[in-house]
Design a protein around this motif. Structure first.
Motif, PDB file in Angstrom:
ATOM      1  N   GLY A  26     -13.038  19.250  -8.634  1.00 60.03           N
ATOM      2  CA  GLY A  26     -14.347  19.817  -8.362  1.00 60.03           C
ATOM      3  C   GLY A  26     -14.224  21.185  -7.727  1.00 60.03           C
ATOM      4  N   PRO A  27     -15.314  21.787  -7.298  1.00 59.47           N
ATOM      5  CA  PRO A  27     -15.263  23.086  -6.618  1.00 59.47           C
ATOM      6  C   PRO A  27     -14.349  23.021  -5.391  1.00 59.47           C
ATOM      7  CG  PRO A  27     -17.521  22.515  -7.179  1.00 59.47           C
ATOM      8  CD  PRO A  27     -16.699  21.302  -7.470  1.00 59.47           C
ATOM      9  N   GLY A  28     -13.472  24.002  -5.283  1.00 58.83           N
ATOM     10  CA  GLY A  28     -12.552  24.037  -4.156  1.00 58.83           C
ATOM     11  C   GLY A  28     -11.384  23.090  -4.269  1.00 58.83           C
ATOM     12  N   GLU A  29     -11.205  22.478  -5.437  1.00 64.02           N
ATOM     13  CA  GLU A  29     -10.112  21.532  -5.628  1.00 64.02           C
ATOM     14  C   GLU A  29      -9.134  22.010  -6.689  1.00 64.02           C
ATOM     15  OE1 GLU A  29     -12.032  17.221  -4.448  1.00 64.02           O
ATOM     16  OE2 GLU A  29     -12.025  17.812  -6.567  1.00 64.02           O
ATOM     17  N   LEU A  30      -7.925  21.443  -6.623  1.00 63.64           N
ATOM     18  CA  LEU A  30      -6.872  21.711  -7.599  1.00 63.64           C
ATOM     19  C   LEU A  30      -6.432  20.386  -8.208  1.00 63.64           C
ATOM     20  CD1 LEU A  30      -4.597  23.940  -5.307  1.00 63.64           C
ATOM     21  CD2 LEU A  30      -6.380  24.763  -6.865  1.00 63.64           C
ATOM     22  N   LEU A  31      -6.087  20.415  -9.475  1.00 63.40           N
ATOM     23  CA  LEU A  31      -5.435  19.269 -10.101  1.00 63.40           C
ATOM     24  C   LEU A  31      -3.949  19.557 -10.142  1.00 63.40           C
ATOM     25  CD1 LEU A  31      -5.554  16.547 -11.606  1.00 63.40           C
ATOM     26  CD2 LEU A  31      -5.733  17.867 -13.740  1.00 63.40           C
ATOM     27  N   LEU A  32      -3.169  18.670  -9.531  1.00 56.80           N
ATOM     28  CA  LEU A  32      -1.719  18.838  -9.488  1.00 56.80           C
ATOM     29  C   LEU A  32      -1.025  17.841 -10.397  1.00 56.80           C
ATOM     30  CD1 LEU A  32      -1.018  19.087  -5.622  1.00 56.80           C
ATOM     31  CD2 LEU A  32      -1.717  20.909  -7.206  1.00 56.80           C
ATOM     32  N   LYS A  33       0.024  18.314 -11.055  1.00 53.56           N
ATOM     33  CA  LYS A  33       0.991  17.406 -11.667  1.00 53.56           C
ATOM     34  C   LYS A  33       1.982  17.093 -10.557  1.00 53.56           C
ATOM     35  CE  LYS A  33       4.356  16.806 -15.382  1.00 53.56           C
ATOM     36  NZ  LYS A  33       3.867  15.443 -15.656  1.00 53.56           N
ATOM     37  N   VAL A  34       2.000  15.876 -10.097  1.00 54.49           N
ATOM     38  CA  VAL A  34       2.744  15.529  -8.894  1.00 54.49           C
ATOM     39  C   VAL A  34       4.246  15.512  -9.167  1.00 54.49           C
ATOM     40  CG1 VAL A  34       3.097  13.774  -7.125  1.00 54.49           C
ATOM     41  CG2 VAL A  34       0.790  14.192  -8.019  1.00 54.49           C
ATOM     42  N   ALA A  35       4.981  16.209  -8.302  1.00 51.30           N
ATOM     43  CA  ALA A  35       6.438  16.148  -8.348  1.00 51.30           C
ATOM     44  C   ALA A  35       6.946  15.009  -7.476  1.00 51.30           C
ATOM     45  CB  ALA A  35       7.046  17.476  -7.884  1.00 51.30           C
ATOM     46  N   ALA A  36       6.392  14.921  -6.253  1.00 50.08           N
ATOM     47  CA  ALA A  36       6.880  13.901  -5.325  1.00 50.08           C
ATOM     48  C   ALA A  36       5.885  13.709  -4.188  1.00 50.08           C
ATOM     49  CB  ALA A  36       8.245  14.294  -4.757  1.00 50.08           C
ATOM     50  N   SER A  37       6.095  12.621  -3.479  1.00 52.20           N
ATOM     51  CA  SER A  37       5.440  12.363  -2.211  1.00 52.20           C
ATOM     52  C   SER A  37       6.555  12.049  -1.217  1.00 52.20           C
ATOM     53  CB  SER A  37       4.458  11.190  -2.326  1.00 52.20           C
ATOM     54  OG  SER A  37       3.747  10.981  -1.126  1.00 52.20           O
ATOM     55  N   SER A  38       6.208  11.643  -0.013  1.00 55.17           N
ATOM     56  CA  SER A  38       7.221  11.166   0.918  1.00 55.17           C
ATOM     57  C   SER A  38       6.635  10.039   1.748  1.00 55.17           C
ATOM     58  CB  SER A  38       7.739  12.289   1.823  1.00 55.17           C
ATOM     59  OG  SER A  38       6.788  12.654   2.806  1.00 55.17           O
ATOM     60  N   PHE A  39       7.494   9.171   2.222  1.00 54.93           N
ATOM     61  CA  PHE A  39       7.055   8.041   3.027  1.00 54.93           C
ATOM     62  C   PHE A  39       6.814   8.491   4.457  1.00 54.93           C
ATOM     63  CE2 PHE A  39       7.805   4.643   6.010  1.00 54.93           C
ATOM     64  CZ  PHE A  39       7.052   3.605   5.498  1.00 54.93           C
ATOM     65  N   ASN A  40       5.679   8.087   5.025  1.00 59.10           N
ATOM     66  CA  ASN A  40       5.390   8.282   6.440  1.00 59.10           C
ATOM     67  C   ASN A  40       5.050   6.934   7.057  1.00 59.10           C
ATOM     68  OD1 ASN A  40       5.365  11.303   6.921  1.00 59.10           O
ATOM     69  ND2 ASN A  40       3.963  11.172   5.188  1.00 59.10           N
ATOM     70  N   PRO A  41       5.425   6.685   8.310  1.00 67.37           N
ATOM     71  CA  PRO A  41       5.097   5.399   8.941  1.00 67.37           C
ATOM     72  C   PRO A  41       3.618   5.031   8.862  1.00 67.37           C
ATOM     73  CG  PRO A  41       6.690   6.576  10.293  1.00 67.37           C
ATOM     74  CD  PRO A  41       6.288   7.512   9.186  1.00 67.37           C
ATOM     75  N   ILE A  42       2.737   6.034   8.862  1.00 69.23           N
ATOM     76  CA  ILE A  42       1.312   5.738   8.779  1.00 69.23           C
ATOM     77  C   ILE A  42       0.964   5.084   7.439  1.00 69.23           C
ATOM     78  CG2 ILE A  42       0.683   8.011   7.881  1.00 69.23           C
ATOM     79  CD1 ILE A  42      -1.318   5.847  10.371  1.00 69.23           C
ATOM     80  N   ASP A  43       1.721   5.397   6.363  1.00 72.07           N
ATOM     81  CA  ASP A  43       1.508   4.719   5.087  1.00 72.07           C
ATOM     82  C   ASP A  43       1.716   3.213   5.242  1.00 72.07           C
ATOM     83  OD1 ASP A  43       1.063   7.103   3.512  1.00 72.07           O
ATOM     84  OD2 ASP A  43       3.208   7.484   3.626  1.00 72.07           O
ATOM     85  N   ASN A  44       2.752   2.860   5.997  1.00 72.93           N
ATOM     86  CA  ASN A  44       3.041   1.449   6.206  1.00 72.93           C
ATOM     87  C   ASN A  44       1.979   0.790   7.079  1.00 72.93           C
ATOM     88  OD1 ASN A  44       4.779  -0.733   8.039  1.00 72.93           O
ATOM     89  ND2 ASN A  44       5.325  -0.731   5.865  1.00 72.93           N
ATOM     90  N   LYS A  45       1.505   1.521   8.086  1.00 72.81           N
ATOM     91  CA  LYS A  45       0.452   0.964   8.939  1.00 72.81           C
ATOM     92  C   LYS A  45      -0.814   0.681   8.133  1.00 72.81           C
ATOM     93  CE  LYS A  45       1.849   2.846  13.415  1.00 72.81           C
ATOM     94  NZ  LYS A  45       1.452   3.693  14.572  1.00 72.81           N
ATOM     95  N   ILE A  46      -1.162   1.603   7.244  1.00 71.97           N
ATOM     96  CA  ILE A  46      -2.333   1.377   6.399  1.00 71.97           C
ATOM     97  C   ILE A  46      -2.131   0.129   5.542  1.00 71.97           C
ATOM     98  CG2 ILE A  46      -3.616   2.265   4.415  1.00 71.97           C
ATOM     99  CD1 ILE A  46      -3.277   5.058   5.575  1.00 71.97           C
ATOM    100  N   ALA A  47      -0.956   0.001   4.932  1.00 71.02           N
ATOM    101  CA  ALA A  47      -0.692  -1.135   4.048  1.00 71.02           C
ATOM    102  C   ALA A  47      -0.687  -2.455   4.804  1.00 71.02           C
ATOM    103  CB  ALA A  47       0.638  -0.930   3.326  1.00 71.02           C
ATOM    104  N   VAL A  48      -0.184  -2.456   6.032  1.00 66.78           N
ATOM    105  CA  VAL A  48      -0.063  -3.697   6.800  1.00 66.78           C
ATOM    106  C   VAL A  48      -1.357  -4.033   7.545  1.00 66.78           C
ATOM    107  CG1 VAL A  48       1.128  -4.817   8.729  1.00 66.78           C
ATOM    108  CG2 VAL A  48       2.436  -3.506   7.053  1.00 66.78           C
ATOM    109  N   LEU A  49      -1.947  -3.041   8.218  1.00 67.87           N
ATOM    110  CA  LEU A  49      -3.104  -3.303   9.091  1.00 67.87           C
ATOM    111  C   LEU A  49      -4.438  -3.226   8.367  1.00 67.87           C
ATOM    112  CD1 LEU A  49      -1.969  -1.332  12.277  1.00 67.87           C
ATOM    113  CD2 LEU A  49      -1.743  -3.776  11.799  1.00 67.87           C
ATOM    114  N   GLY A  50      -4.489  -2.422   7.321  1.00 68.04           N
ATOM    115  CA  GLY A  50      -5.700  -2.361   6.511  1.00 68.04           C
ATOM    116  C   GLY A  50      -6.952  -2.071   7.303  1.00 68.04           C
TER     117      GLY A  50
END
Length: 331
Positions: A26-50
């Protein structure tokens, strides 16, 4: 496109690969072809604690806050980016914003910057969240200055090793707590003096490092007892920064020293939509430091394809990681 979808919360959280529509910027946004992400502990907290977290997404959802990739489409209106630009940022993976564990991702262009030119694009995905957090703590909150003393609690961790380097770059005398000789070697290589907190009391390392005066700035990345110890390690009228303040503490030592306490909740602009431009500006400065060989990211020896994100979570939960875990998306 293919994406990894979190389908359930809890200790048995599960990811499945699914087909979802390629998003449209949308306006002010970019579409990326993703190369990579990285793991952060907060990702795990979201998955576990919801749902226990106010910013947890509705399921199913695509996680992955950090992202690096190539711009393939620019949304309507003017933009400082164009197709083909290589960018990195911390731009999704929570509330209603899909993350980077997919072949394509739309991002708010205010949250990203051109990626460092001197490192692989995929590896650049390991930088954004931890670098922005460290930058906010030391520069925006504490205003670290040359000649001051800085203690980083957890100096070999994700945010910690960035804070060590930014403190050294600012001209501070940096010390960092560690729990092993290996982690001590890491912070020493980055320009800090390691302190094995398992063998040395707070009073002892304050005496050894500052002659008993205490540190001008203490950056706590651990929380709990570590934050309590940070109050004891700071000098009178010193500044304490923490990224982990969801707990109860006795503030008497803080009061006795007339300390200032600064809490960094890096995800807030992603949640509220306010103040996002600062993150793109910080990342532009970070990329410049990387390209000038003033800042580096510690990468764990293990990296995972995004289709094995569950294995990455288990690897981190087992305490095996030393450094950021890269999650490769592009082949």
């Amino acid at each position: 496109m293919k994406a990894m979808l979190l389908e359930s919360f809890g200790n048995g959280h599960d990811f499945v690969q699914g087909d979802v529509p390629v998003p449209c910027p949308g306006p002010g946004e970019l579409l990326l072809k993703v190369a990579a992400s990285s793991f952060n502990p907060i990702d795990n907290k979201i998955a576990v604690l919801g749902g226990q977290l106010g910013f947890a997404p509705s399921l199913p959802h695509i996680l992955g806050m950090d992202v690096s990739g190539e711009v393939v489409e620019v949304g309507p209106g003017r933009s400082r980016f164009k197709p083909g630009d290589r960018v990195f940022g911390c731009a999704g993976g929570l509330t209603g914003i899909p993350g980077a564990l997919a072949e394509y991702m739309t991002v708010d262009e205010r949250l990203v910057a051109r990626a460092p030119q001197t490192m692989a694009l995929a590896d650049a995905a390991a930088i954004p969240l931890v670098a922005i957090t460290a930058w906010l703590g030391l520069s925006s909150r504490a205003g670290i200055r040359a000649g001051e003393t800085l203690l980083v609690q957890g100096g070999a961790g994700g945010v910690g090793h960035m804070a060590v380097q930014l403190g050294v770059h600012a001209g501070a005398e940096v010390h960092a707590t560690v729990s092993s000789d290996l982690k001590g070697a890491v912070v020493e290589a980055l320009g800090a003096v390691p302190i094995d907190y398992t063998q040395t009391s707070v009073d002892q390392y304050v005496a050894d490092a500052t002659g008993g005066d205490g540190f001008h700035v203490v950056f706590d990345t651990v929380g709990g007892v570590s934050l309590d110890n940070s109050f004891l390690a700071a000098r009178r009228e010193g500044r304490v920064i923490t990224t982990v303040a969801r707990s109860s503490h006795d503030l008497s030592p803080m009061h006795a020293r007339s300390l200032s306490l600064h809490v960094v909740f890096m995800l807030l602009p992603l949640i509220t939509g306010e103040g996002r431009s600062a993150y793109g500006e910080i990342l532009a400065e970070v990329a410049n430091l990387v390209d000038r060989d003033r800042l580096a990211v510690l990468l764990d020896e293990a990296r995972f394809p995004y289709t094995e994100i569950a294995a990455a979570h288990r690897y981190w939960e087992a305490g095996k990681a030393l450094g950021k875990i890269v999650i490769d998306v592009a082949p």
